[in-house]
Design a protein around this motif. Structure first.
Motif, PDB file in Angstrom:
ATOM      1  N   THR A   1       0.876  -1.302   0.058  1.00  0.00           N
ATOM      2  CA  THR A   1      -0.251   0.079  -0.143  1.00  0.00           C
ATOM      3  C   THR A   1       0.827   1.191   0.036  1.00  0.00           C
ATOM      4  OG1 THR A   1       0.145   0.231   2.333  1.00  0.00           O
ATOM      5  CG2 THR A   1      -1.653  -1.250   1.434  1.00  0.00           C
ATOM      6  N   ASP A   2       0.222   2.534  -0.426  1.00  0.00           N
ATOM      7  CA  ASP A   2       1.092   3.687  -0.403  1.00  0.00           C
ATOM      8  C   ASP A   2       1.744   3.700   1.362  1.00  0.00           C
ATOM      9  OD1 ASP A   2       0.535   4.013  -2.883  1.00  0.00           O
ATOM     10  OD2 ASP A   2      -0.728   5.926  -2.596  1.00  0.00           O
ATOM     11  N   SER A   3       1.194   3.596   2.195  1.00  0.00           N
ATOM     12  CA  SER A   3       1.526   3.931   3.325  1.00  0.00           C
ATOM     13  C   SER A   3       2.454   3.103   3.825  1.00  0.00           C
ATOM     14  CB  SER A   3       0.138   3.683   4.412  1.00  0.00           C
ATOM     15  OG  SER A   3       0.592   3.988   5.716  1.00  0.00           O
ATOM     16  N   ALA A   4       2.462   1.579   3.389  1.00  0.00           N
ATOM     17  CA  ALA A   4       3.513   0.779   3.817  1.00  0.00           C
ATOM     18  C   ALA A   4       4.864   1.006   3.027  1.00  0.00           C
ATOM     19  CB  ALA A   4       3.015  -0.910   3.266  1.00  0.00           C
ATOM     20  N   ALA A   5       4.702   1.356   1.756  1.00  0.00           N
ATOM     21  CA  ALA A   5       5.731   1.538   0.972  1.00  0.00           C
ATOM     22  C   ALA A   5       6.356   3.142   1.399  1.00  0.00           C
ATOM     23  CB  ALA A   5       5.395   2.001  -0.575  1.00  0.00           C
TER      24      ALA A   5
ATOM     25  N   ARG B   1      10.833   5.186   3.951  1.00  0.00           N
ATOM     26  CA  ARG B   1      11.774   6.007   5.163  1.00  0.00           C
ATOM     27  C   ARG B   1      12.733   5.326   5.994  1.00  0.00           C
ATOM     28  NH1 ARG B   1       6.635   8.925   7.507  1.00  0.00           N
ATOM     29  NH2 ARG B   1       5.935   6.650   7.654  1.00  0.00           N
ATOM     30  N   ASN B   2      12.717   3.806   5.724  1.00  0.00           N
ATOM     31  CA  ASN B   2      13.551   3.333   6.644  1.00  0.00           C
ATOM     32  C   ASN B   2      14.798   2.864   5.703  1.00  0.00           C
ATOM     33  OD1 ASN B   2      12.380   3.020   9.136  1.00  0.00           O
ATOM     34  ND2 ASN B   2      11.185   1.526   8.379  1.00  0.00           N
ATOM     35  N   GLY B   3      14.922   3.651   4.453  1.00  0.00           N
ATOM     36  CA  GLY B   3      15.858   3.475   3.527  1.00  0.00           C
ATOM     37  C   GLY B   3      15.878   2.467   2.571  1.00  0.00           C
TER      38      GLY B   3
END
Lengths: 193, 230
Positions: A4-8, A13-15
């Motif tokens: 999902t957009d949020s998961a991606a 964000r974690n690199g």
């Protein structure tokens, strides 16, 4: 696996750059469409797409999943557009909608396939007036109008994209339509008869 | 009878109207006529063609974007040509601007050619500044900025000349941008970033907050277009 957009966004964000790649590939078309409609120029739109994703990448830590990644991107793209328009205005060049720099202006292409002479006349009259009217809109009004009229965003989404209260967004759409209407109605009324 | 305001008619067009107003719109011929007039007008500018982008467009955007993202960018690939180009460009620019400021007009060089040279010099300068700004944004404070410091020094003199020439011909927007760029170049050249761990962050924040990289890119592209069109 389909992110999902949020998961991606979390992964990115974690690199995880591949996660960001998913977001870029998923949203590039819509960001380009918005950028083109705000600038009326392909090269500027491409620059804005690039800048929008660069800014998004650098600001991923500020992304709040509640707003939706697309909305957040629209807001960044909108800011890019405002920066571009202001830079152009300061240079006393033609504004994005003014046409001289852009040989084939998007408004020149506003016509249905195989238009009748009457339709062409009407379209040309409206086009000329619309160009003038769009130039008189404020940056916020023009962006609000594009988001409402062409992108089908509701007032809440426009407010989020512009970073203003919903009432202010609604008023911007109203002012934009009102100004366009005042400018276009005489030509449209005559041509439509 | 109180008719529907123009604001409500516009909301109605976008389906944002309340039930009471909707009912009035159905019953009042005058308001309905006004609504249809408004709808016809807005419908007439509804068709807004956007150039097509094929299904691989997202991949193309990614291919252009990926090298600019921090982890993927090789840092010293362009170092060799960078060492030579600014020096040459500065020599040419100094000679050109010296003529411009003293008001001399060399035979055979028209105003248009002069303007074109200036625009191309500006575009070239901003291209190289763009590379440096990108490097700065991705720089690691632990590694240091020795290479960037040298490049900033090389760009500084050229930037100053271009800023003065922009001010001289009354181009306030370009002069302002070059002024903002010069402050960053000056900080980097003087090593302001090395005095504290926050120094580099402050430079990066300034580049970000002023959208400097974006403005440099846009102005550089514009200058090239204007130069090519002369």
């Amino acid at each position: 696996m389909e992110w999902t957009d949020s998961a991606a966004a979390d992964e990115a964000r974690n690199g995880n750059q591949q996660a960001f790649r998913v977001l870029v590939e998923r949203h590039s078309h819509s960001v380009f469409r918005l950028a083109f409609r705000m600038t009326g120029n392909e090269q500027d739109a491409e620059d804005m797409v690039q800048e929008t994703f660069l800014r998004a990448y650098k600001q991923l830590h500020q992304f709040d999943a509640r707003s939706g990644f697309g909305t957040w991107l629209y807001r960044i793209c909108t800011n890019c557009s405002i920066d571009l328009i202001r830079a152009r205005k300061r240079r006393n060049e033609e504004q994005p909608f003014a046409g001289e720099k852009f040989p084939v202006h998007w408004l020149d292409r506003v016509a249905s396939p195989g238009p009748s002479p009457e339709r062409l006349t009407q379209s040309n009259q409206i086009t000329n007036r619309l160009e003038d009217a769009l130039k008189r809109l404020s940056e916020i009004e023009r962006i609000a109008f594009v988001l409402r009229h062409y992108e089908g965003h509701d007032i809440e989404q426009i407010a989020a994209a512009l970073g203003v209260q919903p009432n202010a967004a609604k008023h911007s759409v109203f002012r934009a339509v009102q100004k366009l209407r005042r400018a276009l109605e005489p030509a449209w009324g005559v041509a439509a008869r | 009878m109180t008719h529907i305001t123009e604001e409500l008619l516009i909301e109605a067009y976008y389906s944002d109207i309340d039930d009471m107003s909707r009912q009035h719109l159905q019953e009042c011929g005058e308001c309905r006529a006004e609504f249809e007039r408004l709808s016809g007008l807005l419908d007439s500018v509804r068709d807004y063609p956007v150039p097509e982008r094929d299904e691989l467009y997202g991949s193309d955007v990614w291919a252009r974007l990926a090298p600019d993202l921090p982890a993927a960018k090789p840092r010293m690939n362009w170092f060799r040509w960078w060492m030579l180009t600014p020096a040459l460009a500065t020599v040419v620019l100094v000679a050109f601007l010296a003529g411009m400021f003293t008001g001399q007009r060399r035979a055979g060089i028209s105003e248009k050619a002069r303007e074109r040279i200036l625009l191309m010099a500006l575009s070239d300068h901003l291209d190289r500044s763009q590379i440096l700004l990108t490097e700065l944004l991705h720089a690691d404070p632990e590694i240091g900025l020795t290479g960037e410091q040298d490049k900033a020094r090389e760009l500084l003199g050229e930037n100053r000349l271009l800023r003065q020439s922009a001010a001289h011909i009354g181009d306030a927007a370009d002069a302002d941008l070059l002024d903002a760029l010069e402050r960053v170049l000056l900080d980097v050249a003087n090593g302001s970033h090395s005095s504290s761990s926050n120094g580099l962050q402050m430079i990066q924040q300034r580049i970000d907050s002023e959208a400097l990289l974006f403005k440099v890119r846009i102005t550089g592209t514009d200058a090239r277009r204007r130069g090519q069109n002369l």
